[in-house]
Design an enzyme around this catalytic site. Sequence first.
Site, PDB file in Angstrom:
ATOM      1  N   GLN B 131      37.383  37.540  48.249  1.00 41.42           N
ATOM      2  CA  GLN B 131      37.487  38.280  46.995  1.00 41.42           C
ATOM      3  C   GLN B 131      37.162  37.371  45.817  1.00 41.42           C
ATOM      4  O   GLN B 131      37.761  36.308  45.689  1.00 41.42           O
ATOM      5  CB  GLN B 131      38.910  38.823  46.881  1.00 41.42           C
ATOM      6  CG  GLN B 131      39.276  39.355  45.516  1.00 41.42           C
ATOM      7  CD  GLN B 131      40.709  39.870  45.472  1.00 41.42           C
ATOM      8  OE1 GLN B 131      41.002  40.946  45.932  1.00 41.42           O
ATOM      9  NE2 GLN B 131      41.595  39.064  44.924  1.00 41.42           N
ATOM     10  N   GLY B 132      36.224  37.751  44.991  1.00 42.48           N
ATOM     11  CA  GLY B 132      35.869  36.961  43.806  1.00 42.48           C
ATOM     12  C   GLY B 132      36.305  37.659  42.537  1.00 42.48           C
ATOM     13  O   GLY B 132      35.552  38.438  41.955  1.00 42.48           O
ATOM     14  N   TYR B 133      37.524  37.404  42.119  1.00 44.30           N
ATOM     15  CA  TYR B 133      38.061  38.047  40.917  1.00 44.30           C
ATOM     16  C   TYR B 133      38.299  37.030  39.798  1.00 44.30           C
ATOM     17  O   TYR B 133      37.607  37.013  38.800  1.00 44.30           O
ATOM     18  CB  TYR B 133      39.396  38.736  41.248  1.00 44.30           C
ATOM     19  CG  TYR B 133      39.297  40.137  41.774  1.00 44.30           C
ATOM     20  CD1 TYR B 133      38.142  40.602  42.404  1.00 44.30           C
ATOM     21  CD2 TYR B 133      40.364  41.022  41.656  1.00 44.30           C
ATOM     22  CE1 TYR B 133      38.059  41.892  42.892  1.00 44.30           C
ATOM     23  CE2 TYR B 133      40.290  42.321  42.136  1.00 44.30           C
ATOM     24  CZ  TYR B 133      39.140  42.751  42.756  1.00 44.30           C
ATOM     25  OH  TYR B 133      39.077  44.036  43.240  1.00 44.30           O
ATOM     26  N   SER B 134      39.321  36.171  40.001  1.00 46.67           N
ATOM     27  CA  SER B 134      39.749  35.281  38.918  1.00 46.67           C
ATOM     28  C   SER B 134      38.677  34.251  38.573  1.00 46.67           C
ATOM     29  O   SER B 134      37.838  33.903  39.401  1.00 46.67           O
ATOM     30  CB  SER B 134      41.008  34.526  39.319  1.00 46.67           C
ATOM     31  OG  SER B 134      42.059  35.411  39.553  1.00 46.67           O
ATOM     32  N   SER B 166      39.870  33.298  48.102  1.00 43.46           N
ATOM     33  CA  SER B 166      40.575  32.870  49.305  1.00 43.46           C
ATOM     34  C   SER B 166      39.603  32.604  50.440  1.00 43.46           C
ATOM     35  O   SER B 166      38.790  33.461  50.765  1.00 43.46           O
ATOM     36  CB  SER B 166      41.598  33.912  49.735  1.00 43.46           C
ATOM     37  OG  SER B 166      41.399  35.077  49.010  1.00 43.46           O
ATOM     38  N   GLU B 249      46.508  46.559  46.435  1.00 43.33           N
ATOM     39  CA  GLU B 249      47.044  45.279  46.893  1.00 43.33           C
ATOM     40  C   GLU B 249      48.547  45.242  46.673  1.00 43.33           C
ATOM     41  O   GLU B 249      49.301  44.813  47.532  1.00 43.33           O
ATOM     42  CB  GLU B 249      46.356  44.153  46.115  1.00 43.33           C
ATOM     43  CG  GLU B 249      46.756  42.748  46.561  1.00 43.33           C
ATOM     44  CD  GLU B 249      46.085  41.674  45.719  1.00 43.33           C
ATOM     45  OE1 GLU B 249      45.593  41.996  44.616  1.00 43.33           O
ATOM     46  OE2 GLU B 249      46.071  40.518  46.161  1.00 43.33           O
ATOM     47  N   GLU B 379      55.262  38.352  35.287  1.00 47.83           N
ATOM     48  CA  GLU B 379      55.320  38.684  33.857  1.00 47.83           C
ATOM     49  C   GLU B 379      54.318  39.783  33.508  1.00 47.83           C
ATOM     50  O   GLU B 379      54.618  40.674  32.702  1.00 47.83           O
ATOM     51  CB  GLU B 379      55.062  37.418  33.020  1.00 47.83           C
ATOM     52  CG  GLU B 379      56.189  36.390  33.088  1.00 47.83           C
ATOM     53  CD  GLU B 379      56.301  35.694  34.454  1.00 47.83           C
ATOM     54  OE1 GLU B 379      55.292  35.630  35.186  1.00 47.83           O
ATOM     55  OE2 GLU B 379      57.403  35.212  34.776  1.00 47.83           O
TER      56      GLU B 379
END
Lengths: 365, 395
Positions: B131-134, B166, B249, B379
């Site tokens: 997964q390429g998100y952040s 990951s 998720e 948060e």
Amino acid sequence: MILNEEQQMLADLAERIFADKASVDTLRAIRGGSHGNDYDQDLWQAMVESGLTGILVPEDQGGMEFGLVSAGLVAREVGRRLALTPFLSTAVLGAIAIGRGGNDDQKSRWLGPIASGELIVALALDESAKHRPERVATQATAAGDGYTVTGQKTLVLDAANAGVFIVSAMLDGTPRLFAVEIGAGTVDVEPVVSLDTRSMADVRFDAAQAELLDGDDNTLDAVLDAGRAMLAMELVGLSRAVFERTLTYLSERKQFGQRIGSFQALQHRAAHLSVEIEISEAMAFQALAAFDSGADDASQQILAAKARAAETARLASAEGVQMHGGMGMTDEFDIGFFMKRARAASELFGDANFCTERFARAKGY
Amino acid sequence: MGDLEAFRAEVRSWLEDNCPEEMRQPLASDQDHVWGGRQWEFSSDGQRVWFERMVEKGWTAPAWPIEYGGGGMTPAEHDVFKSEMKRINARSPVSNFGFWMLGPALLKFGSEEQKREHLPAIARGEIRWCQGYSEPNAGSDLASLKTSAEIDGDYFVVNGRKIWTSYADRADKMFCLVRTDPDAKKQAGISFILLDMESQGVSTRPIQLISGESPFCETFFDDVRVPRANLVGELNQGWTIAKYLLTHERDNIGGEPPGLLKGRDLAKMALEAIGADEAGRLDDPMLRADIARLEIDAMAFRALVEHTRAKAEAGEGVGARSAMLKYYGTELNKRRYNLMMDAMGGQGLEWEGERTSGGRYAREWLRSKGNSIEGGTSEIMLGIISSAVLELPKG
């Protein structure tokens, strides 16, 4: 669990009746009354008329013969509205003690009057400051066809108005439940003015004539389970109500030119509390359903539900007072009443520490 | 016997006949997890046999439609299947981000062609996805991501950098959020694309965590050409898919704790490590109380998870309420690992060595700290609850 259609109708009915009849104003009026040991008679009458007083009473005795989940829906409203009602003592504990423990004669004498609202039942278990149901000094002695009981009880709910007491007393070394009808002349009720304006008393039985409730060996356990389960639901309802009021206040009150609900320091605490309430409610419903279905771990689940609901109500009422600021400390605002009731309802039938310890024991560690 | 009970009997007997004994043991280390993919090598025959049998049976993705390589189970059948797997402690035959994340996204947003190309390959364990998100400057504020994809004929040309991808160094393909409209405001200019990690210009660098392990990478894109056919959904509408997947998720959280606590009783571990007093109680009254509180909270949390599932099955949307589960579930898991470390004492201090399978207690405890960060920090979850559930005023 999800409510079935019958339960949903009951939930709506209970909400309507309590919204209509029960209010903190009534609580204030009763608090200002002469003996502070009264209950909301109008509400009780409305509950009688809609059948809620007979919610656990068998149909052949004039009741609705529902389960604990259904009774819990009523208890949740009791908590939301801070209602002063003998629902717990009579409609739940009285109905279960007599329904499970009583013989046919006892059932026919008392269950009908419970459903019809004529009879208030008071459960006399505790003898010391903390709930220890197996520490019973009260003694039962065989006398003629029946028994007499002698001993001192405390924290007896609705004693001042009771027609029948259900009393735990030692018989041959084990605690058993007995029924004592008022008028036996040797029952001395000493009302206690409690912080939550609930009808409560110390009660002394002095060779009072008693009948053994010898129907079902597990009656005392069932009574304890039901008491904890109802208080868990009441505390969930109370938490919801105090949280709703707090949310409203956060959305209206302005400081520093902004509504205080826009401050992240308060938002995160409110969000955390909302999660605690959701979880405690889900636990309580699941535990009540486990009781109704006779699941093996129903008692454990109920201990978990009571422990959690007590902690949640403590947090909800403490955050309620804190977030209302100075107004939360005033008697004029209702918030304090929720904190008082949370304290008392948490204590009854075992506080969070008690329930947690018993939970660990039941789990074998 | 109802249909469901017949199905249960069928599943039970098939699993009994086909799940090797060694695949019914808890995972002893991360090596025991079958990720699949082009580079995958089985660490034991049992692992291989179990994988092959489940692939052939079509039960690696039990709830996906049969035409896309799934098991075609109804939700009720899937529940039965899961409970039968759990009954014998069967390990998952293969799993990776393709099963958890991309599959559900393609089923909802993918084109027919994309479904036919990718879903069966995932189900057969042939392709391992990441997964390429952040990005380094787009963590909690994910929508500020900058990795760009410019259109050049039939291709996107991708440049930029992803972080917390990951196992990017071992994955075959990546589903990725890229900025396709630099002028649009934040969420509006993002697209969801699929790319092959073997493409020219993709490089990865593992990140070592405090646990000593490197499950995550940084991934760099240097003029990477990606066919435009690999766009999922509409151009510039990728945020919708990202949001769906983030919610999905979060929904997945709330099951069993992963790793060495899976299927293990914390109180039992503590009793074994510390011993009992003469009354049979854990000989550490404060820890005993903490464990009991944790167990009560865990039981109550599961009740909420069940309730939420039942409501979802009855057609009531879960929506932002999944943030509640993510928040509480991850905080609960961290508490659980803290108590595990309290219970294990000196043994928990081992970093290497066979006795603890290479310091698993310490490493998993440290790894658990990331639970309340990844997939949206606690948060951020509290913020979502405040605005979307409680509707408190905006700051």
